[in-house]
Design a protein around this motif. Structure first.
Motif: not given
Length: 95
Positions: A40-56, A69-75
């Motif tokens: 769940r956390i790994h998926a949230a990180i990838l969803l939030a990063s949207r292919g950007s290393q900086t966002l990752f 909060d990360l889980l909330d931000r990523t649905g």
């Protein structure tokens, strides 16, 4: 140390190409609360990063500071998070 699931690894490779192996190592080293499924956390990180290393990197920091909060931000905060991950990352193969 938590090894990311195959579908997380595949998505990481698709999103980040040659940078994926070092990023996978970073995910493996991420300390994750026992209160939450690591995928769940790994998926949230990838969803939030949207292919950007900086966002990752930003999402990694966010996961360490306030994973709820990360889980909330990523649905992925609701009980249907597995369905959301299945939809975005493909079905998880049976263990």
């Amino acid at each position: 140390m938590t090894v990311p699931s195959p579908r997380i690894s595949e998505r990481l490779s698709a999103d980040f190409g040659p940078s994926a192996p070092s990023m996978l190592t970073t995910l493996e080293r991420l300390e994750i609360s026992q209160q939450v499924d690591p995928e769940r956390i790994h998926a949230a990180i990838l969803l939030a990063s949207r292919g950007s290393q900086t966002l990752f990197e930003d999402a990694l920091e966010h996961a360490q500071e306030d994973w709820r909060d990360l889980l909330d931000r990523t649905g992925l905060a609701a009980e249907d998070w597995r369905d959301v991950v299945d939809e975005g990352f493909g079905d998880n193969p049976p263990a």
